[in-house]
Design an enzyme around this catalytic site. Sequence first.
Site, mmCIF file in Angstrom:
data_model
loop_
_atom_site.group_PDB
_atom_site.id
_atom_site.type_symbol
_atom_site.label_atom_id
_atom_site.label_comp_id
_atom_site.label_asym_id
_atom_site.label_seq_id
_atom_site.Cartn_x
_atom_site.Cartn_y
_atom_site.Cartn_z
ATOM 1 N N HIS A 299 0.739 -1.205 -0.090
ATOM 2 C CA HIS A 299 -0.065 0.190 -0.088
ATOM 3 C C HIS A 299 0.791 1.109 0.071
ATOM 4 O O HIS A 299 0.459 2.350 0.538
ATOM 5 C CB HIS A 299 -0.839 -0.096 1.281
ATOM 6 C CG HIS A 299 -1.807 -1.136 1.438
ATOM 7 N ND1 HIS A 299 -2.929 -1.493 0.666
ATOM 8 C CD2 HIS A 299 -1.433 -2.374 2.172
ATOM 9 C CE1 HIS A 299 -3.407 -2.900 1.217
ATOM 10 N NE2 HIS A 299 -2.510 -3.150 2.042
ATOM 11 N N LYS B 201 15.901 22.352 -11.217
ATOM 12 C CA LYS B 201 15.454 21.024 -11.218
ATOM 13 C C LYS B 201 16.048 19.747 -12.122
ATOM 14 O O LYS B 201 16.649 20.149 -12.819
ATOM 15 C CB LYS B 201 13.887 21.182 -11.964
ATOM 16 C CG LYS B 201 12.936 21.745 -10.916
ATOM 17 C CD LYS B 201 11.613 21.383 -11.020
ATOM 18 C CE LYS B 201 11.126 20.016 -10.704
ATOM 19 N NZ LYS B 201 9.704 20.046 -11.229
#
Length: 460
Positions: free
Chosen positions: A154, A281
């Site tokens: 999960h 970035k």
Amino acid sequence: MPNKQILKNTNAEILNQFNASLFFDKKLYRQDIKGSIAHSKMLALQGIISIDDQEKIEIGLLQIKEEIESGEFTWKIEDEDIHMAIENRLSQIIGAPAGRLHTARSRNDQVATDFTLYVQDKTLDIKVKLKKLIEVLVDIASNHTETLIPGMTHLQHAQPINFGFHMLAYANMFKRDFERFASSYERNNYSPLGSAALAGTPHNIDRFKTAELLGFAAPSNCALDSSSNRDFALEILFNIATSMMHISRISEELILWSSYEFGFVKMSDEYATTSSIMPQKKNPDVPELLRGKTGRVYGNLIGLLTVMKGLPLAYNKDTQEDKEGVFDSVETMEISLDILTAVMDTLIINTTNMEKACKIGHLTATDLADYLVQKQNIPFRTAYYITKDVVAHANRLGKDVSELNIDELRASSEELQNVSEEIITYLDLRNSMNARNSYGGTSTNETNNQIKIFKDWLKN
Ligand code: ARG
């Protein structure tokens, strides 16, 4: 009626555009020429055409191949498809004998043969590429059988595993893909050539000979089926869709792992991109594209399944819609495998961050419960609740269960007041990972066993 008039004037042009497949099926020129040479040889061996004509046909076809490859060949939409383009050109080059090539075949078995040959060729290419990817994954695995990483369910921290084991999960997926391509190759390795339009031919042909000349295992059985069968195309589309789903899953993990929050990996500069506005970035465009390209290959599979679903036997022109999706899926798969292999091969792995992440989320809580079951004969459900108390206590102390000392553990639950000091070793992350030594488990020892199995498999 002016509209009708417009249609009349442009009729031929619009119809050619709509009807023709030449601008995409010209990709099949190699297979078409190979098929025609084999067919002409068989016709000559059977005495259906003369040896002299066969030689002329073969020389002409080889010249056409050269013309196509050197860019000299004139493609004309009026030829409709690759089969007619080549046959028409052959007539120009060798004259009358060209007219004998199409004896005992139809474009229906011809296109099925060309397309099967293409799919078979590409299946072999893809297998080679899958194997390279598996090699790289197994290589990474070999170097990281002791590198701890949080195993998740999960997307929540669950139990400590090693990074090599994590890589082997993907190696297993790609191995199944490899085997799927290998088995579809065998299943589809039959030559439709000589099935003719739908019912076979009255000529005394030898379909076993053409099958042999083309490298197929045997001729296909039923002409009615063979002239309209596209299962081989559906199978490669399904194989690719499944494999791209695996590529997409590993890409998703690469994207997550290269985020600031995880910091487990970095893509090497060659395979990372920058932002046009944010200079700081480094973006995971490459795995994002791999994940995104999965969409089109699913589309191609559903597209062809839908084309085929309502077709009466045998050939229908709908089937001409089979090729572009397959070409697209094959090309997408080939480049995706090359790129993913290169990304993995150059991946920068931050083992420190992986191990640090293992200290969050009480990864060894299950080990505590297992210890109580094994050593103190406590029913698992009771042990589970005791462990819950320990987790709550650790949270209050701001510690991970794996970091508790014996006093803290004994203080965390009444049932643990007299617990033996050895429990500490059970809560150690690495010991926990190594305790899972069952076949296929995550222990370093068993991971090494599994790597050995892979290396033996790769050798063959
Ligand atoms: N271009 C056609 C295709 O790709 C070739 C077969 C044409 N056969 C026919 N009977 N019209 O399917």
